[in-house]
Design a protein around this motif. Structure first.
Motif, PDB file in Angstrom:
ATOM      1  N   VAL A  89     -21.135 -16.188 -15.930  1.00  0.00           N
ATOM      2  CA  VAL A  89     -21.763 -17.376 -16.516  1.00  0.00           C
ATOM      3  C   VAL A  89     -20.971 -18.118 -16.884  1.00  0.00           C
ATOM      4  N   LEU A  90     -21.302 -19.696 -16.458  1.00  0.00           N
ATOM      5  CA  LEU A  90     -20.490 -20.622 -16.981  1.00  0.00           C
ATOM      6  C   LEU A  90     -20.781 -21.131 -18.443  1.00  0.00           C
ATOM      7  N   ILE A  91     -20.061 -21.053 -19.405  1.00  0.00           N
ATOM      8  CA  ILE A  91     -20.034 -21.369 -20.646  1.00  0.00           C
ATOM      9  C   ILE A  91     -19.940 -23.039 -20.775  1.00  0.00           C
ATOM     10  N   PRO A  92     -20.702 -23.658 -21.196  1.00  0.00           N
ATOM     11  CA  PRO A  92     -20.360 -25.247 -21.259  1.00  0.00           C
ATOM     12  C   PRO A  92     -19.278 -25.605 -22.231  1.00  0.00           C
ATOM     13  N   GLU A  93     -18.607 -26.606 -21.983  1.00  0.00           N
ATOM     14  CA  GLU A  93     -17.335 -27.001 -22.741  1.00  0.00           C
ATOM     15  C   GLU A  93     -17.870 -27.069 -24.111  1.00  0.00           C
ATOM     16  N   LYS A  94     -19.004 -27.728 -24.496  1.00  0.00           N
ATOM     17  CA  LYS A  94     -19.365 -27.935 -25.726  1.00  0.00           C
ATOM     18  C   LYS A  94     -19.691 -26.598 -26.743  1.00  0.00           C
ATOM     19  N   LEU A  95     -20.083 -25.737 -25.908  1.00  0.00           N
ATOM     20  CA  LEU A  95     -20.403 -24.388 -26.646  1.00  0.00           C
ATOM     21  C   LEU A  95     -18.813 -23.784 -26.649  1.00  0.00           C
ATOM     22  N   VAL A  96     -17.904 -23.881 -25.894  1.00  0.00           N
ATOM     23  CA  VAL A  96     -16.565 -23.235 -25.811  1.00  0.00           C
ATOM     24  C   VAL A  96     -16.138 -23.567 -27.057  1.00  0.00           C
ATOM     25  N   LYS A  97     -15.936 -24.988 -27.336  1.00  0.00           N
ATOM     26  CA  LYS A  97     -15.505 -25.493 -28.700  1.00  0.00           C
ATOM     27  C   LYS A  97     -16.090 -24.999 -29.825  1.00  0.00           C
ATOM     28  N   LYS A  98     -17.624 -25.038 -29.816  1.00  0.00           N
ATOM     29  CA  LYS A  98     -18.341 -24.790 -31.060  1.00  0.00           C
ATOM     30  C   LYS A  98     -18.254 -23.293 -31.195  1.00  0.00           C
ATOM     31  N   GLY A  99     -17.752 -22.438 -30.319  1.00  0.00           N
ATOM     32  CA  GLY A  99     -17.508 -21.121 -30.596  1.00  0.00           C
ATOM     33  C   GLY A  99     -16.238 -20.787 -30.769  1.00  0.00           C
ATOM     34  N   ASN A 100     -15.273 -21.778 -30.767  1.00  0.00           N
ATOM     35  CA  ASN A 100     -13.658 -21.480 -31.188  1.00  0.00           C
ATOM     36  C   ASN A 100     -13.285 -20.696 -30.141  1.00  0.00           C
ATOM     37  N   LEU A 101     -13.456 -20.731 -28.850  1.00  0.00           N
ATOM     38  CA  LEU A 101     -13.100 -19.774 -27.870  1.00  0.00           C
ATOM     39  C   LEU A 101     -11.821 -20.410 -27.178  1.00  0.00           C
ATOM     40  N   GLY A 102     -10.852 -19.535 -27.156  1.00  0.00           N
ATOM     41  CA  GLY A 102      -9.714 -19.607 -26.154  1.00  0.00           C
ATOM     42  C   GLY A 102      -9.998 -19.069 -24.837  1.00  0.00           C
ATOM     43  N   ARG A 103      -8.787 -18.831 -23.862  1.00  0.00           N
ATOM     44  CA  ARG A 103      -9.225 -18.105 -22.802  1.00  0.00           C
ATOM     45  C   ARG A 103      -9.365 -16.646 -23.100  1.00  0.00           C
ATOM     46  N   GLU A 104      -8.611 -15.934 -23.976  1.00  0.00           N
ATOM     47  CA  GLU A 104      -8.962 -14.640 -24.375  1.00  0.00           C
ATOM     48  C   GLU A 104     -10.270 -14.377 -25.230  1.00  0.00           C
ATOM     49  N   VAL A 105     -10.951 -13.726 -24.660  1.00  0.00           N
ATOM     50  CA  VAL A 105     -12.252 -13.454 -25.550  1.00  0.00           C
ATOM     51  C   VAL A 105     -12.696 -12.053 -25.723  1.00  0.00           C
ATOM     52  N   THR A 106     -13.472 -11.638 -26.642  1.00  0.00           N
ATOM     53  CA  THR A 106     -14.183 -10.169 -26.490  1.00  0.00           C
ATOM     54  C   THR A 106     -15.467 -10.361 -26.724  1.00  0.00           C
ATOM     55  N   VAL A 107     -16.219  -9.598 -25.813  1.00  0.00           N
ATOM     56  CA  VAL A 107     -17.598  -9.674 -25.649  1.00  0.00           C
ATOM     57  C   VAL A 107     -17.980  -8.429 -26.277  1.00  0.00           C
ATOM     58  N   VAL A 108     -18.917  -8.541 -27.191  1.00  0.00           N
ATOM     59  CA  VAL A 108     -19.509  -7.485 -28.048  1.00  0.00           C
ATOM     60  C   VAL A 108     -21.083  -7.468 -27.720  1.00  0.00           C
ATOM     61  N   GLY A 109     -21.383  -6.188 -27.296  1.00  0.00           N
ATOM     62  CA  GLY A 109     -22.756  -5.845 -27.236  1.00  0.00           C
ATOM     63  C   GLY A 109     -23.407  -5.418 -28.776  1.00  0.00           C
ATOM     64  N   ILE A 110     -24.519  -6.234 -29.077  1.00  0.00           N
ATOM     65  CA  ILE A 110     -25.014  -6.127 -30.306  1.00  0.00           C
ATOM     66  C   ILE A 110     -26.573  -5.743 -30.366  1.00  0.00           C
ATOM     67  N   ARG A 111     -26.818  -4.660 -29.974  1.00  0.00           N
ATOM     68  CA  ARG A 111     -28.237  -4.333 -29.720  1.00  0.00           C
ATOM     69  C   ARG A 111     -29.060  -4.944 -28.724  1.00  0.00           C
ATOM     70  N   ASP A 112     -29.383  -6.235 -28.977  1.00  0.00           N
ATOM     71  CA  ASP A 112     -30.400  -6.857 -28.367  1.00  0.00           C
ATOM     72  C   ASP A 112     -29.766  -8.043 -27.724  1.00  0.00           C
ATOM     73  N   HIS A 113     -28.573  -8.386 -28.059  1.00  0.00           N
ATOM     74  CA  HIS A 113     -27.955  -9.393 -27.537  1.00  0.00           C
ATOM     75  C   HIS A 113     -26.428  -9.328 -27.291  1.00  0.00           C
ATOM     76  N   VAL A 114     -25.694 -10.262 -26.768  1.00  0.00           N
ATOM     77  CA  VAL A 114     -24.155 -10.283 -26.534  1.00  0.00           C
ATOM     78  C   VAL A 114     -23.505 -11.171 -27.581  1.00  0.00           C
ATOM     79  N   GLU A 115     -22.601 -11.010 -28.075  1.00  0.00           N
ATOM     80  CA  GLU A 115     -21.898 -11.928 -28.769  1.00  0.00           C
ATOM     81  C   GLU A 115     -20.457 -12.218 -27.946  1.00  0.00           C
ATOM     82  N   ILE A 116     -19.901 -13.655 -28.124  1.00  0.00           N
ATOM     83  CA  ILE A 116     -18.740 -14.009 -27.291  1.00  0.00           C
ATOM     84  C   ILE A 116     -17.855 -14.420 -28.328  1.00  0.00           C
TER      85      ILE A 116
END
Length: 183
Positions: free
Chosen positions: A115-142
């Motif tokens: 999936v392509l994460i829009p740049e605006k959301l990359v910044k909002k989520g404070n994401l760098g290149r190294e991320v952790t994807v976490v399964g949380i019952r009914d959704h995924v958190e990045i």
């Protein structure tokens, strides 16, 4: 939707939660890397838990914990169906809709499971290149990987306290309802 501590949980209008047998709980965490175009490979375990027809389109939205939350579009639509809609809603309901729908974006998953994460959301989520994807019952958190590692350590240190608070909260909720309706 009801507030539980500082988080919101979707509760259908009927007061009972309908389980869809094709929806399996999401769990685990996966260390991944965003590529140079901000594409994220959704882990195969997560993709396998989603119904393939439901996972072609996804919805990404900043969650209450300021991390990016990823849902299948079909599941997100089902949650929206269970929310009350009014011609003249109270201000709190308008704000909730702004938070849940005004900031959500539809994204497609390609044939490779990215999936392509829009740049605006990359910044909002404070994401760098190294991320952790976490399964949380009914959704995924990045998560930003270093933030997840620190959070995971906090969880381990507070494990007994969190469990005790959850038991107390569960008992309080159980005493307030019988058969899904308030007394």
């Amino acid at each position: 939707m009801v507030e539980i501590g500082h988080q919101w949980e979707w509760i259908p209008k009927s007061g009972t939660i309908q389980k869809d047998s094709s929806v399996r709980p999401l769990f685990g965490n996966y260390e991944l890397t965003l590529d140079e175009k901000n594409r994220l490979l959704v882990p195969s375990d997560i993709r396998k838990a989603w119904n393939p027809e439901d996972a072609e389109s996804l919805v990404i939205v900043p969650g209450v914990n300021r991390k990016l939350w990823l849902y299948t579009e079909k599941f997100y639509e089902k949650m929206a169906e269970h929310m009350e809609s009014e011609l003249a809603p109270e201000e709190e309901k308008v704000l909730k809709d702004h938070m849940n729908f005004g900031r959500a974006l539809r994204v497609d998953m390609d044939k490779s499971g990215r999936v392509l994460i829009p740049e605006k959301l990359v910044k909002k989520g404070n994401l760098g290149r190294e991320v952790t994807v976490v399964g949380i019952r009914d959704h995924v958190e990045i998560w930003n990987r270093s933030e997840w590692n620190a959070h995971e350590e906090d969880l381990e240190n507070l494990q007994a306290e969190i469990a005790a608070r959850a038991r107390k909260s569960s008992k309080l909720a159980g005493s307030a309802t019988v058969g899904g309706s308030a007394q």
